[in-house]
Each structure stands twice: as structure tokens, then as C-alpha cells.
Design an enzyme around this catalytic site. Structure first.
Site, short mmCIF file in Angstrom:
data_model
loop_
_atom_site.label_atom_id
_atom_site.label_comp_id
_atom_site.label_asym_id
_atom_site.label_seq_id
_atom_site.Cartn_x
_atom_site.Cartn_y
_atom_site.Cartn_z
N ASN A 9 -6.90 -57.11 20.63
CA ASN A 9 -6.29 -58.06 19.70
C ASN A 9 -4.79 -58.08 19.98
OD1 ASN A 9 -5.25 -59.45 17.51
ND2 ASN A 9 -5.70 -57.84 16.03
N TRP A 10 -4.34 -59.16 20.61
CA TRP A 10 -2.91 -59.23 20.99
C TRP A 10 -2.00 -59.52 19.80
CZ3 TRP A 10 -2.46 -62.50 26.16
CH2 TRP A 10 -3.15 -61.81 27.17
N LYS A 11 -2.57 -59.88 18.68
CA LYS A 11 -1.77 -60.30 17.51
C LYS A 11 -0.78 -61.39 17.95
CE LYS A 11 -2.42 -55.72 15.69
NZ LYS A 11 -2.15 -54.79 14.64
N HIS A 91 -9.14 -59.61 9.27
CA HIS A 91 -8.24 -58.55 9.74
C HIS A 91 -7.36 -58.09 8.58
CE1 HIS A 91 -5.09 -56.43 11.91
NE2 HIS A 91 -5.98 -56.28 12.88
N GLU A 93 -4.33 -57.45 8.39
CA GLU A 93 -3.04 -58.15 8.26
C GLU A 93 -3.22 -59.48 7.54
OE1 GLU A 93 -2.01 -57.74 12.39
OE2 GLU A 93 -1.78 -55.59 12.04
N GLU A 161 -11.70 -50.62 10.49
CA GLU A 161 -10.30 -50.37 10.80
C GLU A 161 -9.60 -49.82 9.54
OE1 GLU A 161 -9.04 -52.93 14.38
OE2 GLU A 161 -8.64 -54.09 12.59
N GLY A 167 -1.60 -49.71 13.74
CA GLY A 167 -0.21 -49.86 14.17
C GLY A 167 0.69 -48.73 13.71
N SER A 203 -4.90 -47.64 16.05
CA SER A 203 -4.13 -46.79 16.98
C SER A 203 -5.00 -46.18 18.08
CB SER A 203 -3.36 -45.71 16.21
OG SER A 203 -2.42 -46.31 15.34
N GLY A 224 -5.26 -52.91 19.19
CA GLY A 224 -4.09 -53.76 19.01
C GLY A 224 -3.04 -53.43 20.06
N GLY A 225 -2.07 -52.61 19.68
CA GLY A 225 -0.91 -52.30 20.52
C GLY A 225 -1.25 -51.92 21.96
C1 PEP Z 1 -5.70 -54.05 15.20
O1 PEP Z 1 -4.79 -54.82 15.04
O2 PEP Z 1 -6.86 -54.47 15.04
C2 PEP Z 1 -5.40 -52.68 15.58
C3 PEP Z 1 -6.36 -51.80 15.55
O3 PEP Z 1 -4.10 -52.38 15.94
P1 PEP Z 1 -3.54 -51.02 16.61
O4 PEP Z 1 -4.50 -50.65 17.71
O5 PEP Z 1 -2.19 -51.37 17.12
O6 PEP Z 1 -3.52 -49.98 15.54
#
Ligand code: PEP
Length: 253
Positions: A9-11, A91, A93, A161, A167, A203, A224-225
Site C-alpha cells: 500500500n503506497w498510500k 483502512h 487512515e 492491522e 507506521g 510495520s 505500507g512504508g
Molecule cells: C498500512 O498502511 O496498511 C500499513 C500497514 O503501513 P505500515 O506498514 O507503514 O505500518
């Protein structure tokens, strides 16, 4: 056993030139499905290069109508037209920054299915909810929207999640993830009438991906990251392939 999925997930990150170089650098592996979820403006451009690599395309959100006067929204039908197979819904966010309710998410699920997409439905508790012993209560509430679709053979992936791990660099331990996944699998069978793939997200990095994915009930990861650089995402894909091979061995043993 569900097929392992590693999804990125590039956000709100990525330019066209970076995205094309990234697609070129991706190294999918046998035994694991891979999906990339870039921002909307990059979908069309990435569809072909990703398909050439056997990597699926997904979007990060969709509206609950297929067309009409909804300025700024993007419909599930448009995502299919852009080459998407997956769409992330619910999600954290969007739930916690943009105020998306379970009711809205349920409407989005129905619209995504109507268009032929596979939703990746995100669920997870806040830190204060975990500390108050309310994790299972929250997951039950978030999964309850599936009851109205019980018995329907719709393609679905769940992403567990924990919001405190997204994040933040704080990953759930493999034991914590395994316990939550076991609960989610049971709850899915009860509510939706069938079990589906459950990803872990929060993470995930090359260093912890294998330890998480080799746990029973962890059917892949939503990253994500660490999905923003092809190098680290490739390492997580490799960990997914390794975890899938180990689980396959256990089944055969
Ligand atoms: C996400 O945005 O779905 C996520 C898990 O982010 P991160 O891996 O950066 O915690």
C-alpha cells in the site's frame, strides 16, 4: 490453506517515473501472490508493466456508487477499467482520519463486489482499545458488516492491522498476530459463513516478515512504508515465498 499474498500500500506516495522503475525492479516469487496498490493517478500506467510481471494491481479506496455526480470520488467500475483486481476498504487512515464508518464501508464492499473487485477489508483496534481488553470486541464489530453478505461467494481478503502498529515501527509480535488471526478466522466463519485469507499489517519489514508469515493463520502481509522501495518489498516477497514453502512442507509432512 490460503495462497499467501504480499500486498504493498503506497498510500499518498509515488511519481510516474519512480513507479515505472519500481515495476521494472519487482521480483515476484513462486508460491506467493503479489499486489501493488498505488495512488489513483498511477493505476493506468502501472497496469501493463505489473501484469507483465504477474503482479496484481489494487487501489486504496473506492466510492459506493459506480457513476454520477460525486465530485472527487472514484468508482469501483473505474478501478476495474484501470486494470485493478483489488481494492483496499476500511483502512484505518480512512476510518480514523477521514471518519469512515462501518456503514459506509459496508456500502463500499457491496459496490466493489458488484464491479468485480476483490476487497481487502482492513480491521484493527486502537492502542487504547487493546489496553482496555477490547480487541476482540472491536474486531467482532468491524466484521459484523459481513453478516448481510453471508453465504455469498464473493472474493474477499481481510487485513488485520492493529492501528497502534501502523507506521509506528511497533510491530505486533508473531504470537500477538497469531492470536488475533485465529480469532478473525473463527469470527469470519461465524459471520460471513466461510473463512478467507487474512493478512497482517503494521510495520512489516524485511526483518520481521518471515516470522509473521510463518505463523498459522497469517496468510500474507499488507505493507505500507516498506513497500515504497522495490528492494525492501522484494525482500518481503521472498520472505512470503519462504513462509509459503514452510507451510506447504508442514501440510505434506
Ligand atoms: C498500512 O498502511 O496498511 C500499513 C500497514 O503501513 P505500515 O506498514 O507503514 O505500518
Amino acid at each position: 490453506m490460503h495462497k499467501m499474498l504480499v500486498a504493498g500500500n503506497w498510500k499518498m506516495h509515488g511519481t510516474l517515473s519512480d513507479a515505472l522503475a519500481y515495476a521494472e525492479a519487482l521480483r515476484p516469487r513462486e508460491g506467493v501472490e503479489v499486489a501493488v496498490m498505488p495512488p489513483f493517478p498511477l493505476l493506468h500506467a502501472l497496469a501493463e508493466p505489473l501484469a507483465a510481471k504477474g503482479v496484481a494491481l489494487g487501489a486504496q479506496n473506492a466510492f459506493y456508487e459506480q457513476k454520477g455526480a460525486f465530485t472527487g470520488e472514484v468508482s469501483p467500475a473505474m478501478l476495474v477499467d484501470a486494470g485493478c483486481r483489488f481494492v483496499i476498504l476500511g483502512h484505518s487512515e480512512r476510518r480514523h482520519i477521514l471518519g469512515e464508518s462501518d456503514e459506509v464501508i459496508a456500502k463500499k464492499l457491496a459496490a466493489a463486489w458488484e464491479a468485480g473487485l476483490e476487497p481487502v477489508l482492513c480491521i484493527g483496534e486502537l492502542l487504547e482499545e487493546r489496553e482496555a481488553g477490547k480487541t476482540e470486541e472491536v474486531l467482532t464489530r468491524q466484521l459484523a458488516i459481513l453478516a448481510q453478505f453471508r453465504g455469498e461467494m464473493k472474493p474477499l481478503t481481510i487485513a488485520y492491522e492493529p492501528v497502534w502498529a501502523i507506521g509506528t515501527g511497533k510491530t505486533a509480535t508473531p504470537e500477538t498476530a497469531e492470536a488475533a488471526h485465529a480469532f478473525v478466522h473463527e469470527e469470519l466463519a461465524r459471520t460471513f459463513g466461510r473463512d478467507v485469507r487474512v493478512l497482517y499489517g503494521g510495520s512489516v519489514k524485511p526483518e520481521n516478515a518471515l516470522a509473521l508469515m510463518e505463523r498459522p493463520g497469517v496468510d500474507g502481509v499488507l505493507v505500507g512504508g516498506a513497500s515504497l522501495k522495490a528492494e525492501s518489498f522484494n525482500a518481503i516477497i521472498a520472505a512470503g515465498a519462504e513462509a509459503a514453502a514452510r507451510k506447504q512442507e508442514e501440510v505434506g509432512a
